[in-house]
Scaffold this motif. Structure first.
Motif, short mmCIF file in Angstrom:
data_model
loop_
_atom_site.label_atom_id
_atom_site.label_comp_id
_atom_site.label_asym_id
_atom_site.label_seq_id
_atom_site.Cartn_x
_atom_site.Cartn_y
_atom_site.Cartn_z
N ALA A 186 11.34 -12.71 26.61
CA ALA A 186 10.68 -12.40 27.88
C ALA A 186 11.31 -13.16 29.03
N ARG A 187 11.21 -12.58 30.21
CA ARG A 187 11.69 -13.21 31.44
C ARG A 187 10.60 -13.10 32.50
N PRO A 188 10.59 -14.04 33.45
CA PRO A 188 9.57 -13.98 34.51
C PRO A 188 9.86 -12.84 35.47
N CYS A 189 8.89 -11.96 35.65
CA CYS A 189 9.02 -10.85 36.59
C CYS A 189 7.86 -10.88 37.58
N GLN A 190 8.08 -10.26 38.73
CA GLN A 190 7.10 -10.32 39.82
C GLN A 190 5.99 -9.29 39.66
N GLY A 191 6.35 -8.09 39.22
CA GLY A 191 5.35 -7.04 39.07
C GLY A 191 5.43 -6.33 37.74
N ILE A 192 6.61 -6.22 37.19
CA ILE A 192 6.81 -5.53 35.91
C ILE A 192 6.21 -6.35 34.78
N GLU A 193 5.37 -5.73 33.97
CA GLU A 193 4.78 -6.43 32.83
C GLU A 193 5.78 -6.47 31.68
N ILE A 194 5.95 -7.64 31.11
CA ILE A 194 6.85 -7.81 29.96
C ILE A 194 6.00 -8.02 28.71
N VAL A 195 6.20 -7.16 27.72
CA VAL A 195 5.49 -7.28 26.45
C VAL A 195 6.50 -7.62 25.37
N GLU A 196 6.18 -8.59 24.53
CA GLU A 196 7.05 -8.95 23.42
C GLU A 196 6.53 -8.31 22.13
N ALA A 197 7.49 -7.86 21.30
CA ALA A 197 7.15 -7.24 20.02
C ALA A 197 8.24 -7.59 19.01
N ALA A 198 8.08 -7.08 17.80
CA ALA A 198 8.97 -7.49 16.71
C ALA A 198 10.23 -6.66 16.66
N HIS A 199 11.30 -7.30 16.24
CA HIS A 199 12.59 -6.68 15.99
C HIS A 199 13.28 -7.49 14.89
N PRO A 200 13.95 -6.89 13.89
CA PRO A 200 14.31 -5.47 13.79
C PRO A 200 13.28 -4.59 13.09
N VAL A 201 12.23 -5.18 12.54
CA VAL A 201 11.18 -4.38 11.91
C VAL A 201 9.99 -4.34 12.85
N PRO A 202 9.52 -3.17 13.25
CA PRO A 202 8.48 -3.06 14.27
C PRO A 202 7.14 -3.62 13.83
N ASP A 203 6.28 -3.89 14.83
CA ASP A 203 4.94 -4.37 14.52
C ASP A 203 3.91 -3.68 15.42
N GLN A 204 2.64 -4.09 15.27
CA GLN A 204 1.57 -3.44 16.01
C GLN A 204 1.70 -3.67 17.52
N ALA A 205 2.24 -4.80 17.91
CA ALA A 205 2.43 -5.06 19.35
C ALA A 205 3.34 -4.00 19.96
N GLY A 206 4.37 -3.60 19.23
CA GLY A 206 5.26 -2.55 19.71
C GLY A 206 4.56 -1.21 19.79
N VAL A 207 3.72 -0.91 18.80
CA VAL A 207 2.97 0.35 18.80
C VAL A 207 2.05 0.43 20.02
N THR A 208 1.29 -0.64 20.25
CA THR A 208 0.34 -0.66 21.36
C THR A 208 1.05 -0.56 22.70
N ALA A 209 2.14 -1.31 22.86
CA ALA A 209 2.87 -1.29 24.13
C ALA A 209 3.50 0.07 24.38
N THR A 210 3.99 0.71 23.33
CA THR A 210 4.58 2.04 23.49
C THR A 210 3.54 3.05 23.94
N GLN A 211 2.34 2.98 23.35
CA GLN A 211 1.26 3.88 23.78
C GLN A 211 0.94 3.67 25.25
N ARG A 212 0.92 2.43 25.69
CA ARG A 212 0.62 2.13 27.09
C ARG A 212 1.74 2.63 28.00
N MET A 213 2.98 2.52 27.53
CA MET A 213 4.11 2.99 28.34
C MET A 213 4.05 4.50 28.53
N ILE A 214 3.75 5.23 27.47
CA ILE A 214 3.63 6.69 27.57
C ILE A 214 2.52 7.06 28.55
#
Length: 422
Positions: A73-101
């Motif tokens: 993660a990096r500090p951003c002014q308005g863009i929300e940064i979400v961290e998730a797992a790599h290279p094997v995905p996790d629930q954080a990635g699932v939830t963030a992807t749903q929010r992005m869509i």
């Protein structure tokens, strides 16, 4: 040439290659003037948070959501940064992807979506197709990573098991205009393969997926077969929903190798380029490169300038053992064995994102004394290679390269430094 320790020289070349691909150094000139209307910034990948930071440094605070790897993660002014797992995905990635869509649905043709895509997006953008569960998705991903299949083949499978890859993310933003800026981490810079192409149409089929699963003996749960039987959702290249999308690669492996070559020549090294986009089994490529290095050294006379052999691309590892490793470390271990302590030869291989395989290690460095050190410590390098335990080996012989998050990703960087024998 000024006297520089060979390992320091190799590390300097790697650092130059990484620096030139830093989004804070390279992204701004590819941004248009900020539009007057609504702008939504989305993205995924190991470099995406740094890319978002670079965007806001140029445009100021923006609305948006970007998914990156834990620790990136990096500090951003308005863009929300979400961290998730790599290279094997996790629930954080699932939830963030749903929010992005949800964030990009319902946009108008007057709006602009800026998509920031880099390597790692395949695991970080997670929206399993049909009734495929997250745990099943994780299992398939593990099978792919252990299979030895090239990244292009893995990504074809990933696209057809997803509701967001293969152009589907871009289709969700229609009729808004989209500009997708990408850092390439794939051989040949195929935009459809970077992060499994969430903004790029794809012409592959379910039949192609089945052929890949069969060839690399990748077992899948019944839910995957059921989802494939119902037909993929991948977007065809000519689909109307992609008509307002502009995809652009702004950083790629060639640029980083060019920078490394320029630095090498500035310190009086001769340079041989072995290719920007090499593929293949890491240990096999290492055998080939060992032969080339020895042949190159045989042509050098005392007093000749040293030669550095540079290459990029993405090598693979077919998992045979239960050790901890990655393609760069495995390449170095196989190279050390092939060189067998030959004098005046050093090498470094690292992933430019700072993570080789799944471990928090960028890669490794070897020299004429690598095998001697191993022998003194009663470490069997051949046994380590057979167990795919290259990271374990280099940790014990103090040959690991650890960078922490580099915040970019232009794939593998390899350099072999060849001095005359005498």
């Amino acid at each position: 040439m000024a006297s520089i320790d060979p390992e320091t020289l190799l590390r300097n070349l790697f650092d130059v290659a990484v620096e030139v691909a830093d989004p804070m150094q390279s992204l701004a000139r590819f941004l248009p003037a900020r539009p007057a209307g609504r702008v939504v910034v989305i993205g995924a990948g190991k470099a995406s948070a740094r890319m978002a930071e670079a965007v806001e440094a140029e445009w100021g605070p923006c609305e948006g959501l970007v998914i990156t790897r834990y620790g990136y993660a990096r500090p951003c002014q308005g863009i929300e940064i979400v961290e998730a797992a790599h290279p094997v995905p996790d629930q954080a990635g699932v939830t963030a992807t749903q929010r992005m869509i949800a964030l990009v649905e319902g946009l108008s043709e007057d709006d602009l979506v800026l998509a920031l895509i880099s390597g790692g997006a395949s695991a970080l953008l997670v929206a399993p197709l049909g009734e495929i569960t997250l745990s099943e998705k994780q299992s398939v991903n593990q099978e792919l990573l252990s299979s030895g299949a090239p990244i292009q083949k893995m990504n074809v499978v990933r696209k057809h098991l997803s509701r967001v890859k293969g152009g589907q993310l871009a289709a969700a933003t229609y009729p808004a205009q989209m500009l997708a800026l990408m850092i390439s981490d794939v051989p040949g810079d195929d935009m459809a393969m970077i992060g499994s192409g969430p903004t790029v149409g794809d012409a592959s089929t379910v039949t192609d997926v089945q052929a890949i699963l069969d060839k690399w003996k990748i077992s899948v749960p019944p839910s995957v077969n059921a989802a494939l039987a119902q037909g993929s959702q991948v977007i065809a290249p000519g689909d109307q929903r992609l008509s307002r999308v502009t995809n652009q690669i702004y950083a790629a492996p060639k640029q980083s190798l060019d920078a490394a070559e320029q630095h090498a020549r500035s310190v009086s090294l001769d340079v041989i380029r072995l290719g920007n986009d090499l593929e293949g089994e890491a240990r096999d490529v290492a055998q080939e490169h060992a032969k080339l290095a020895l042949a190159t050294q045989a042509k050098l006379n005392a007093g000749d300038p040293p030669v550095v052999m540079l290459s990029g691309g993405e090598l693979t590892v077919t998992r045979r053992g239960d050790g901890i490793g990655g393609p760069n470390a495995e390449y170095c271990l196989a190279l050390a064995l092939a060189l067998d302590g030959a004098p005046n030869l050093w090498a470094l291989a690292c992933d430019t994102d700072g993570v080789d395989g799944a471990d928090e290690v960028a890669g490794a460095c070897i020299g004429p004394n690598t095998l001697t050190t191993a022998k003194a410590e009663a470490i069997d390098p051949a046994k380590a290679l057979a167990a795919n335990d290259a990271h374990g080996f280099f940790k014990r012989v103090d040959g690991q390269i650890i960078t922490g998050p580099t915040l970019t990703n232009v794939n593998d960087f390899r350099a072999i430094l060849v001095y005359p024998k005498a």
